[in-house]
Scaffold this motif. Sequence first.
Motif, PDB file in Angstrom:
ATOM      1  N   ASP A  82      15.006  23.555  25.549  1.00 36.10           N
ATOM      2  CA  ASP A  82      14.297  22.397  24.728  1.00 36.10           C
ATOM      3  C   ASP A  82      12.922  22.309  25.194  1.00 36.10           C
ATOM      4  O   ASP A  82      12.131  21.353  24.962  1.00 36.10           O
ATOM      5  CB  ASP A  82      14.943  21.021  24.683  1.00 36.10           C
ATOM      6  CG  ASP A  82      14.760  20.534  26.301  1.00 36.10           C
ATOM      7  OD1 ASP A  82      14.538  21.306  27.047  1.00 36.10           O
ATOM      8  OD2 ASP A  82      15.133  19.264  26.500  1.00 36.10           O
ATOM      9  N   GLU A  83      12.289  23.535  25.639  1.00 39.81           N
ATOM     10  CA  GLU A  83      10.867  23.532  26.070  1.00 39.81           C
ATOM     11  C   GLU A  83      10.033  23.170  24.876  1.00 39.81           C
ATOM     12  O   GLU A  83       8.922  22.521  25.092  1.00 39.81           O
ATOM     13  CB  GLU A  83      10.466  25.007  26.871  1.00 39.81           C
ATOM     14  CG  GLU A  83       9.029  24.682  27.156  1.00 39.81           C
ATOM     15  CD  GLU A  83       8.827  26.141  28.097  1.00 39.81           C
ATOM     16  OE1 GLU A  83       9.482  27.018  27.561  1.00 39.81           O
ATOM     17  OE2 GLU A  83       7.867  26.060  28.944  1.00 39.81           O
ATOM     18  N   LEU A  84      10.045  23.756  23.734  1.00 41.98           N
ATOM     19  CA  LEU A  84       9.518  23.375  22.748  1.00 41.98           C
ATOM     20  C   LEU A  84       9.609  22.132  21.777  1.00 41.98           C
ATOM     21  O   LEU A  84       9.219  21.841  20.910  1.00 41.98           O
ATOM     22  CB  LEU A  84       9.308  24.603  21.507  1.00 41.98           C
ATOM     23  CG  LEU A  84       8.566  25.782  22.086  1.00 41.98           C
ATOM     24  CD1 LEU A  84       8.751  26.961  21.107  1.00 41.98           C
ATOM     25  CD2 LEU A  84       7.134  25.512  22.775  1.00 41.98           C
ATOM     26  N   ALA A  85      10.845  21.667  22.263  1.00 46.46           N
ATOM     27  CA  ALA A  85      11.346  20.616  21.748  1.00 46.46           C
ATOM     28  C   ALA A  85      11.024  19.078  22.294  1.00 46.46           C
ATOM     29  O   ALA A  85      11.453  17.972  21.841  1.00 46.46           O
ATOM     30  CB  ALA A  85      12.860  20.447  21.447  1.00 46.46           C
ATOM     31  N   GLN A  86      10.224  19.186  23.261  1.00 51.37           N
ATOM     32  CA  GLN A  86       9.528  18.251  24.165  1.00 51.37           C
ATOM     33  C   GLN A  86       8.074  18.130  23.929  1.00 51.37           C
ATOM     34  O   GLN A  86       7.482  19.150  23.810  1.00 51.37           O
ATOM     35  CB  GLN A  86       9.918  18.129  25.591  1.00 51.37           C
ATOM     36  CG  GLN A  86      11.347  18.320  25.860  1.00 51.37           C
ATOM     37  CD  GLN A  86      12.164  16.954  25.571  1.00 51.37           C
ATOM     38  OE1 GLN A  86      11.493  15.880  26.104  1.00 51.37           O
ATOM     39  NE2 GLN A  86      13.426  17.166  25.087  1.00 51.37           N
ATOM     40  N   GLY A  87       7.539  16.892  23.659  1.00 52.80           N
ATOM     41  CA  GLY A  87       6.009  16.767  23.361  1.00 52.80           C
ATOM     42  C   GLY A  87       5.212  15.884  23.917  1.00 52.80           C
ATOM     43  O   GLY A  87       5.864  14.991  24.482  1.00 52.80           O
ATOM     44  N   ASP A  88       3.834  15.692  23.744  1.00 48.79           N
ATOM     45  CA  ASP A  88       3.176  14.696  24.476  1.00 48.79           C
ATOM     46  C   ASP A  88       2.473  13.986  23.176  1.00 48.79           C
ATOM     47  O   ASP A  88       1.954  14.680  21.943  1.00 48.79           O
ATOM     48  CB  ASP A  88       2.088  15.215  25.261  1.00 48.79           C
ATOM     49  CG  ASP A  88       2.621  16.412  26.083  1.00 48.79           C
ATOM     50  OD1 ASP A  88       3.626  16.211  26.701  1.00 48.79           O
ATOM     51  OD2 ASP A  88       2.077  17.523  26.416  1.00 48.79           O
ATOM     52  N   ALA A  89       2.354  12.678  23.219  1.00 50.34           N
ATOM     53  CA  ALA A  89       1.494  12.062  22.152  1.00 50.34           C
ATOM     54  C   ALA A  89       1.817  10.383  22.557  1.00 50.34           C
ATOM     55  O   ALA A  89       2.024  10.112  23.746  1.00 50.34           O
ATOM     56  CB  ALA A  89       2.485  11.749  20.949  1.00 50.34           C
ATOM     57  N   ALA A  90       0.797   9.752  21.690  1.00 47.57           N
ATOM     58  CA  ALA A  90       0.650   8.126  22.178  1.00 47.57           C
ATOM     59  C   ALA A  90       1.005   7.389  20.789  1.00 47.57           C
ATOM     60  O   ALA A  90       0.405   8.027  19.900  1.00 47.57           O
ATOM     61  CB  ALA A  90      -0.396   7.867  23.175  1.00 47.57           C
ATOM     62  N   ALA A  91       1.405   6.327  20.757  1.00 51.88           N
ATOM     63  CA  ALA A  91       1.307   5.518  19.527  1.00 51.88           C
ATOM     64  C   ALA A  91       0.506   3.933  20.319  1.00 51.88           C
ATOM     65  O   ALA A  91       1.124   3.659  21.267  1.00 51.88           O
ATOM     66  CB  ALA A  91       2.451   5.289  18.952  1.00 51.88           C
ATOM     67  N   ALA A  92       0.000   3.183  19.250  1.00 48.16           N
ATOM     68  CA  ALA A  92      -0.344   1.667  19.694  1.00 48.16           C
ATOM     69  C   ALA A  92      -0.238   0.961  18.580  1.00 48.16           C
ATOM     70  O   ALA A  92      -0.248   1.313  17.499  1.00 48.16           O
ATOM     71  CB  ALA A  92      -1.857   1.814  20.114  1.00 48.16           C
ATOM     72  N   PHE A  93       0.142  -0.290  19.100  1.00 51.09           N
ATOM     73  CA  PHE A  93       0.686  -1.416  18.180  1.00 51.09           C
ATOM     74  C   PHE A  93       0.002  -2.633  18.737  1.00 51.09           C
ATOM     75  O   PHE A  93       0.111  -3.022  19.832  1.00 51.09           O
ATOM     76  CB  PHE A  93       2.033  -1.403  17.767  1.00 51.09           C
ATOM     77  CG  PHE A  93       2.963  -0.234  17.514  1.00 51.09           C
ATOM     78  CD1 PHE A  93       2.861  -0.017  16.160  1.00 51.09           C
ATOM     79  CD2 PHE A  93       3.141   0.755  18.163  1.00 51.09           C
ATOM     80  CE1 PHE A  93       3.284   1.280  15.653  1.00 51.09           C
ATOM     81  CE2 PHE A  93       3.907   1.698  17.845  1.00 51.09           C
ATOM     82  CZ  PHE A  93       4.058   2.053  16.359  1.00 51.09           C
ATOM     83  N   ILE A  94      -0.327  -3.385  17.653  1.00 54.07           N
ATOM     84  CA  ILE A  94      -0.701  -4.934  18.063  1.00 54.07           C
ATOM     85  C   ILE A  94       0.293  -5.714  16.865  1.00 54.07           C
ATOM     86  O   ILE A  94       0.241  -5.284  16.014  1.00 54.07           O
ATOM     87  CB  ILE A  94      -2.054  -5.347  17.744  1.00 54.07           C
ATOM     88  CG1 ILE A  94      -3.133  -4.532  18.703  1.00 54.07           C
ATOM     89  CG2 ILE A  94      -2.248  -6.977  17.846  1.00 54.07           C
ATOM     90  CD1 ILE A  94      -4.522  -5.197  18.450  1.00 54.07           C
ATOM     91  N   GLY A  95       0.671  -6.682  17.449  1.00 56.92           N
ATOM     92  CA  GLY A  95       1.889  -7.388  16.526  1.00 56.92           C
ATOM     93  C   GLY A  95       1.853  -8.963  17.138  1.00 56.92           C
ATOM     94  O   GLY A  95       1.394  -9.376  18.118  1.00 56.92           O
ATOM     95  N   GLY A  96       2.817  -9.606  16.252  1.00 54.80           N
ATOM     96  CA  GLY A  96       3.200 -10.878  16.814  1.00 54.80           C
ATOM     97  C   GLY A  96       1.812 -11.843  16.707  1.00 54.80           C
ATOM     98  O   GLY A  96       2.260 -13.053  17.380  1.00 54.80           O
ATOM     99  N   SER A  97       1.062 -11.700  16.005  1.00 58.42           N
ATOM    100  CA  SER A  97      -0.148 -12.519  16.207  1.00 58.42           C
ATOM    101  C   SER A  97       0.179 -13.877  15.258  1.00 58.42           C
ATOM    102  O   SER A  97      -0.659 -14.749  15.397  1.00 58.42           O
ATOM    103  CB  SER A  97      -1.519 -11.937  15.900  1.00 58.42           C
ATOM    104  OG  SER A  97      -1.598 -11.349  14.573  1.00 58.42           O
TER     105      SER A  97
END
Lengths: 471, 394
Positions: free
Chosen positions: A134-149
Amino acid sequence: MPDQPGIDAYAAYLPAYVLADNRLDATTAPRSGGPTRSVAAYDEDSVTMAVEALRHLAEPTGWGRQLLLATTSAPYDAKTSAGIVHEALGLDPGVSAVDLRGHRSGAAALDLVTRAGACAALADVRTTRPGAPDELAQGDAAAAFIGGSGTSPRAATLVARAAHTTEVLERWRLPGEQHDRVWDERFTAEVLVEAGKAAATRALADAGLSGVHHVVVSSSNARAAATLRRALGGDGQDAMIERATGFTGAAHPGLLLAACLDLAEPGQTVLLLSATEGADAFVFRVGDDIRTARTGPTVRDQLAAQQQLGYGRFLRWRGLLDVQGPARPAAPAPAAPPMNRRAGWKFRLEGSRCDACGSVTTPPRRICVSCGIPTSTDSPSKVSLRDRVATVVSVTTDHLTTMPEASVAIVIADVEGGGRLSAYAADVPAEDVAVGMEMTPTFRRLWTTDAIHNYFWKLRPTTAVLDKDTP
Amino acid sequence: MANHRMAHDVAIVAMGCTPFRDHWNSSADDLLVDAVGECLEQLPDVAITDVDAFWVGTQGSGMSGQTLARPLRLVGKPVTRVENYCATGSEAFRNAAFAVASGAYDMVMATGVEKLKDSSQSGLSAVYPPSDGTDVDWTAPAGFSLLAPAYQGAYGVGDRDMRSTLTHVAVKNHANGALNKRAQFQKAISAEVVESSPKIAGPLGVMDCSGVSDGAAAAILVRAEDAYKYTDKPIFLKGMGFVAGAGEGLASDGYDFTTFPEVVTAAAQAYEQAGVTDPANQISLAEVHDCFTPTELVLMEDLGFSERGKGWRDVLDGRYDLDGALPVNSDGGLKSFGHPIGATGLRMMFECFTQLRGEAGDRQVADARLAVAQNLGGQPGSCVAFVAVLGNER
């Protein structure tokens, strides 16, 4: 808890590199159309990617009560990584900062954000042993959220949510280990599919829905993900993104949700199912202001902008190939008191602006370097340069770098509106950096010495896709 | 700003300089004993106890005045250790000169030493105070390599012409070093060797860089009126300037990396004190800080030897060759003589002293009367700079 839990704003961050070929000693062209994985550069980690994702959030009415960082690859044990992100964003000290760890932490962070008035970054860097299936099936990323305001979430309202906790030994590693150990995925797929179906069924029932417009499935187990997507009638968009990025760990449900929201229309419904160590299901209704809830680039635009990376460099970046560097001492470790005193400069790239002549001094000084007039000590004018474009004045290439590269470019660049930066170039071949190039600050880990990660800003080429201000 | 000659003129009456090289079997202590010993040998009637005060310059090979007091067994003497980047040796000289000019002492000694080769690294490495970690971890060649593209851009010099200019500097200084038994590299080199050397930083290869070596140098200074008591051929300090830059070139926009403003100011001070109004024609020879080849090019303009933007042509035309109109780095310079940091400024003085006394043998510059010694440290945009004018007439 807000009247209507949900997401007010979101952003995704994909690093600049993609790995398509993990064959050692390849003599033929790689299979076209095969899976690829997103690759964080050698100077990125879950903290820096979290900062880059959160920087691109359209801030609605504040950051909420908490900053959450969900990851399986925190750069420190014991020390809270979210605190570094907090400092780089310049959040009010009244906003707390906390790390969530483990594969399920991404879904947990999302859950907390929608209800509690908080912001979260889901960020991960994933590695396997070279040659793992699964070497090519693991990756790097980020996501950000603001909520509940508040009462009317702009991006998406949370209609229903269900959890299904199952203890199962699927992916794990001991403290200090770099790669996950993995149990036979045929066994764990069965467990996760069962958990996923249970959670999805309950969430849909609570939402009073028999079907949704978009099905988004994220799972640490690729076999389980495929089964669940089929079972829930997904259109395969999530699988397509995943085939390009790999499974991005704690970031993955956030990344796939962001990619869905990039295209979703107001009023549509979304089932997000994260199946790992049990399952978490969310039903969202897309908000009327979905298009203004994103100010950063789309996931697909970022995918299209990624540069191909060779396997040798990839291995070297991850420390999996120990390459002889120059006979040069390690770059010095930073010290705690100066980092604390100069947090504005180090973490937010704040120069001092002279009250008398208006010039910007970088790093900040008590006395203006241009006119020699002291700044007022009680309220020195600070100006953050991190969101400004800088133009290269001069450039050199360090062929004796201690970084895991053959060479790196170092630039002198003048910031629009004043200030000069000496900085490492990021995400660009050293030979491509030229005088006159426009560059944008990016938060990176310069080096790690004596077990201290040294974070600071580099400059990467400004691009039309990544740096446009509005969607 | 006041820029006076000192209350008393100052003369150098004796100097010593060790060979600069890999002194595997010598410590900084040994090198200082050797340099001071050679210096004292020239004045048979002077013992070390006759020297009233001492300065020792070292960037990192010792702390405090005891760096010199211990190996030389100085008893009851004031010794000051100074540090000013790669201009450390000049700084020792400058402060010693002030001390004797003030009348506080009658005879002083300036020394400089660096022991670089006990490290396992080839380049320079310094230890800085704890910091916030935001500075680029510059190598010295990376910092100085910024000069080359900036110069090319400012004056429209093509890659080939620039490369030839830098190569000429390296070839010239190695040719000069080949005539010098004290130099680290006593071998002439071809343009091809320079241009095919492994790249270090930007356009600079190994052969664009100065030699890293061990060495020490020393000078005995007295007031000018006393000089002939000690030697028939004293060398007189005609003027000197020193500037520690505020670093504005790296901390604000504006600076363009085609000059060292600190050098320009220091040179103006030194020239004014020395009555030099036309350096390009009045100066017989110059020792300049050729730490990297583009540095020497830019310095030709900063010191007023070439017009702005014309230095590269003068270099290529051989104006600064040993047989040119204004020989530069006749001893080989940092490039081939080597660069033990704390000793370098005094090594420059040593060549000026030797040339002005007519004792330079095969590399003697004919009719040498006025010499410039120019030494700097730091990097373009943020440096310290020293310039002195020395002469063989008071």
